[in-house]
Design a protein around this motif. Sequence first.
Motif, short mmCIF file in Angstrom:
data_model
loop_
_atom_site.label_atom_id
_atom_site.label_comp_id
_atom_site.label_asym_id
_atom_site.label_seq_id
_atom_site.Cartn_x
_atom_site.Cartn_y
_atom_site.Cartn_z
N ALA A 371 0.83 -1.21 0.00
CA ALA A 371 0.00 0.00 0.00
C ALA A 371 0.87 1.26 0.00
O ALA A 371 0.58 2.24 -0.70
N ALA A 372 1.94 1.24 0.80
CA ALA A 372 2.84 2.40 0.85
C ALA A 372 3.52 2.62 -0.49
O ALA A 372 3.68 3.76 -0.95
N LEU A 373 3.91 1.54 -1.13
CA LEU A 373 4.56 1.64 -2.44
C LEU A 373 3.58 2.16 -3.49
O LEU A 373 3.94 2.99 -4.33
N GLU A 374 2.35 1.69 -3.45
CA GLU A 374 1.33 2.16 -4.40
C GLU A 374 1.04 3.64 -4.20
O GLU A 374 0.87 4.38 -5.18
N GLU A 375 1.02 4.08 -2.96
CA GLU A 375 0.78 5.50 -2.68
C GLU A 375 1.93 6.35 -3.22
O GLU A 375 1.71 7.42 -3.82
N MET A 376 3.15 5.90 -3.01
CA MET A 376 4.30 6.63 -3.51
C MET A 376 4.31 6.66 -5.05
O MET A 376 4.62 7.68 -5.67
N ALA A 377 3.96 5.54 -5.67
CA ALA A 377 4.00 5.43 -7.13
C ALA A 377 2.89 6.22 -7.82
O ALA A 377 2.99 6.52 -9.01
#
Length: 434
Positions: A371-377
């Motif tokens: 989820a954190a990676l998707e938010e950053m991306a």
Amino acid sequence: MQVSVETGDGLTRRLRVELPAEEIEQEIEKRLQNYARSARLPGFRPGKVPLRMLRQRYGDSVRLEVFGERIEASFPQAIAEAELRPAGRPDIEPDLDRDAGRYAYLAEFEVMPELTLTSLDGQSVRRPQVEVTEADVDETLERIRQQRKRWEPVERVAASGDRLSLDFEGFIDGEPFAGGRGEGVQLEIGSGRFIPGFEEQLIGTAVGDKPVVEVTFPEDYQQTALAGRSARFDVVVKRVEEPILPALDADLIAEFGVEDGDVERFRADVRANLERELAQRVKARVKEQVMDALLEAHPLPIPAALLADEIDSLRQMTMRNLGGAGSQISESKLPDELFADNARRRVALGLIIAEVIKQQELSPDPERVRAALEEMAASYDDPQAVIDHYYADRQRLASIESMVLEDVVVEHLLEQLQVTDEPISFSELTAQQQ
């Protein structure tokens, strides 16, 4: 092997290790015998050189070789036996006396500080309570227009917000000074780029005017030779330009990927970006306060070796961030003092957080990492490509896991703290963090 420990100043420890002489002498003899099988010396056939000659010629070098290997192999065992945790590499001083049969060494190093976790009960955190308003959206849109403004020459006198092209020369006590001369310098009145008071004195001037500008350099001016001194600048105004801001129309917003020219959709996108930025700023503000509370509750002596490593890491990071400009700055111009406070904070927090993670057995949940990676991306043109890039390399993904784990630690610590909501505007929050 005999091990003894002496406590020095602060975190310094001196470890003395006595190695078994008999074992070392046996190893020396074994190596000389093995070498004797193929040794060549003038006057002797290969493998027929007398062992006593090999001892005489090569004994000392083989002894140092074996002794060095035993030091390297025994040090981890010695610190384990002494129950020490070194911080950085040791300074080792050999103590070798063949005649006395002594094979020993003294290792001096700093140890990791002992840490007992303390509850944060009684400490408080103020959490910004803020919403993105239409005024915040309008201000952002105006900033976008300002960033894309163009300049048109005018024949009137200069006003605040205009851009001037200037030639100037500065004098102190009637004498020109280094760095006080410029030709064709562009200056936007009101930008605050020049010495306080300089820009305001150009309001009302026109092309061809030759105003004399008198200013006083600030006491904290970066060039100490000029700090606090009064100066006169002889100025020639070469050009006056006014800003022309683009309309908030389809052509402008198309530059941001809104191809259908829908202004309201663009406003919605801007609001979404601001809300994402807001959430990150609130999170950062709360985290900063939690880290402050953690440091206050756990004062730690910092090992010099860890501090030096962190200072060097911050210096290298600064050089990379400077990019091309970094090539003009040598590392010697970025002294340790510039990074010392930040490095000390980072090292201390790293030690404390590691202990919290260990004692509480905290770990990053894979779904939360995703989820954190998707938010950053989400802020990139091709989010899936960014996600694939991180999952393709374990080391890259570890950086995201570390970030999530810090969030887990902060949430765990917040349970011990008193959290108070603090109403504040978006612009105030931004100004505080800047």
